[in-house]
Design a protein around this motif. Structure first.
Motif, short mmCIF file in Angstrom:
data_model
loop_
_atom_site.label_atom_id
_atom_site.label_comp_id
_atom_site.label_asym_id
_atom_site.label_seq_id
_atom_site.Cartn_x
_atom_site.Cartn_y
_atom_site.Cartn_z
N THR A 275 11.49 -6.03 4.44
CA THR A 275 10.08 -6.12 4.06
C THR A 275 9.18 -5.58 5.18
O THR A 275 8.19 -4.91 4.91
CB THR A 275 9.70 -7.58 3.76
N SER B 122 9.10 -1.70 5.14
CA SER B 122 8.25 -1.19 4.07
C SER B 122 6.78 -1.45 4.36
O SER B 122 5.94 -0.56 4.17
CB SER B 122 8.64 -1.85 2.74
N CYS B 123 6.47 -2.66 4.82
CA CYS B 123 5.07 -3.00 5.09
C CYS B 123 4.50 -2.12 6.20
O CYS B 123 3.32 -1.72 6.13
CB CYS B 123 4.96 -4.47 5.48
N ILE C 13 3.68 1.24 4.61
CA ILE C 13 2.56 1.14 3.66
C ILE C 13 1.25 0.87 4.39
O ILE C 13 0.22 1.49 4.08
CB ILE C 13 2.85 0.04 2.62
N ILE D 249 7.31 -5.52 -8.71
CA ILE D 249 6.94 -5.47 -7.28
C ILE D 249 7.67 -4.32 -6.59
O ILE D 249 7.08 -3.58 -5.78
CB ILE D 249 7.25 -6.81 -6.59
N ALA D 250 8.95 -4.14 -6.92
CA ALA D 250 9.71 -3.02 -6.34
C ALA D 250 9.13 -1.68 -6.78
O ALA D 250 9.07 -0.73 -6.00
CB ALA D 250 11.18 -3.13 -6.76
N HIS E 17 6.03 -1.04 -4.90
CA HIS E 17 6.47 -0.66 -3.55
C HIS E 17 6.78 0.83 -3.48
O HIS E 17 6.36 1.53 -2.56
CB HIS E 17 7.71 -1.49 -3.19
N ASP E 18 7.51 1.34 -4.49
CA ASP E 18 7.90 2.75 -4.49
C ASP E 18 6.69 3.67 -4.56
O ASP E 18 6.61 4.67 -3.83
CB ASP E 18 8.84 3.03 -5.66
N ILE F 25 4.87 3.60 -1.24
CA ILE F 25 5.59 4.34 -0.21
C ILE F 25 5.31 5.84 -0.34
O ILE F 25 5.05 6.54 0.65
CB ILE F 25 7.11 4.07 -0.29
N SER G 299 14.43 0.30 -2.55
CA SER G 299 13.83 -0.93 -3.07
C SER G 299 14.78 -1.69 -3.99
O SER G 299 14.76 -2.92 -4.04
CB SER G 299 12.53 -0.62 -3.80
N ILE H 115 14.72 -4.63 -1.66
CA ILE H 115 13.45 -5.28 -1.99
C ILE H 115 13.55 -6.13 -3.27
O ILE H 115 13.22 -7.32 -3.26
CB ILE H 115 12.33 -4.23 -2.16
#
Length: 286
Positions: free
Chosen positions: A11, A14-15, A18, A156-157, A160-161, A164, A268, A272
């Motif tokens: 996480t 990824s964070c 982002i 959520i995944a 996320h994609d 990103i 993800s 994720i």
């Protein structure tokens, strides 16, 4: 393989990407292409195929980020798209440089015009609506086919994609244009696939255990599907990389976000989606 236990690490990675992308987007803005900002379009018949690098020797004087495409049956016509609003005098000056270098006639200036960002706004709005409708549809389907916790984790995944991909474009100042929108919609459909494969294995494994150790179930399911996810993504990436290397610039505009999106989607689905599912299951009856 303790992927779920290390969810804070995944996480955090990824964070970090982002957050960096969002900060740069707010401080210096996204690099929107001509489809969204408006600008100038010119099409010149050079009577022969001319390498993009040679065309850029002229266009870089006005806009180094100008989009260059070869169109027509024999790719003799070069299309120049720039976010710079060039008046008629400036466009004629550019054409005269091509005219002198390639011995052209006046009629070889096939097209020359300015246009505003209205079409870009329409594309953006329709893309957002399409993504929203697709997301709602997938959430409903996955919730019915599996249960709500799977649906929330998958969405959520998916978000996320998309974030990103946008962050990578923000960090490296890559122009965002119409092919990018089409690629994002493709990524939305593709990235959900790997997550569903893992979730399907989780659902099968959860039936065979008496003690609901969600961490162990998720780890086992990831272990059983990871080779399939990676191999599927690799074969897809090989095709897309070939298109990116061998394709014209318009194809590259489409394949680049696909490359980033598929890599993000594979990541993800493994690192994720399943950890989020475990978190939801451990914290409540979702």
């Amino acid at each position: 393989m303790n992927i779920v236990q290390k969810r804070k690490l995944w996480t955090s990675i990824s964070c970090a990407i982002i957050v960096l992308g969002i900060v740069l987007a707010f401080t210096r803005g996204l690099n929107f292409g001509i489809d969204f900002t408006g600008g100038t379009l010119m099409e010149i018949d050079l009577k022969e195929y001319v390498e993009t690098s040679q065309v850029r020797n002229i266009t870089d004087k006005i806009d180094p980020s100008a989009s260059i495409m070869h169109i027509g049956e024999e790719k003799h016509i070069v299309q120049i798209r720039t976010t710079e609003n060039l008046d008629n005098e400036a466009r004629i000056k550019i054409f005269n440089e091509f005219k002198d270098k390639y011995n052209l006639d006046e009629q070889d200036l096939v097209r020359s015009e300015q246009f505003g960002p209205a079409i870009g706004r329409e594309i953006r709005n329709k893309a957002l609506i399409s993504i929203l409708l697709a997301t709602i549809g997938m959430l409903i389907y996955i919730s019915i086919r599996f249960e709500l916790s799977y649906g929330i984790s998958a969405i959520i995944a998916l978000i996320h994609d998309v974030l990103i991909v946008l962050s990578v474009y923000s960090i490296f100042r890559i122009p965002i244009n119409s092919p990018f929108v089409a690629a994002i919609l493709t990524v939305v459909g593709y990235s959900i696939n790997d997550s569903i494969v893992v979730f399907d294995r989780i659902r099968e494994n959860i039936k065979t255990v008496t003690k609901k150790d969600y961490v162990a179930i998720a780890n086992d399911s990831i272990k059983q599907t990871i080779s399939r996810s990676i191999n599927t993504s690799l074969t897809t990436l090989i095709s897309i990389i070939a298109l990116y290397i061998l394709g014209v610039e318009a194809i590259k505009d489409f394949t680049l976000p696909l490359l980033v999106g598929i890599l993000a989607g594979t990541y993800s689905s493994i690192f994720i989606a399943s950890p989020i599912w475990v978190l939801l299951k451990e914290r409540g009856n979702i």
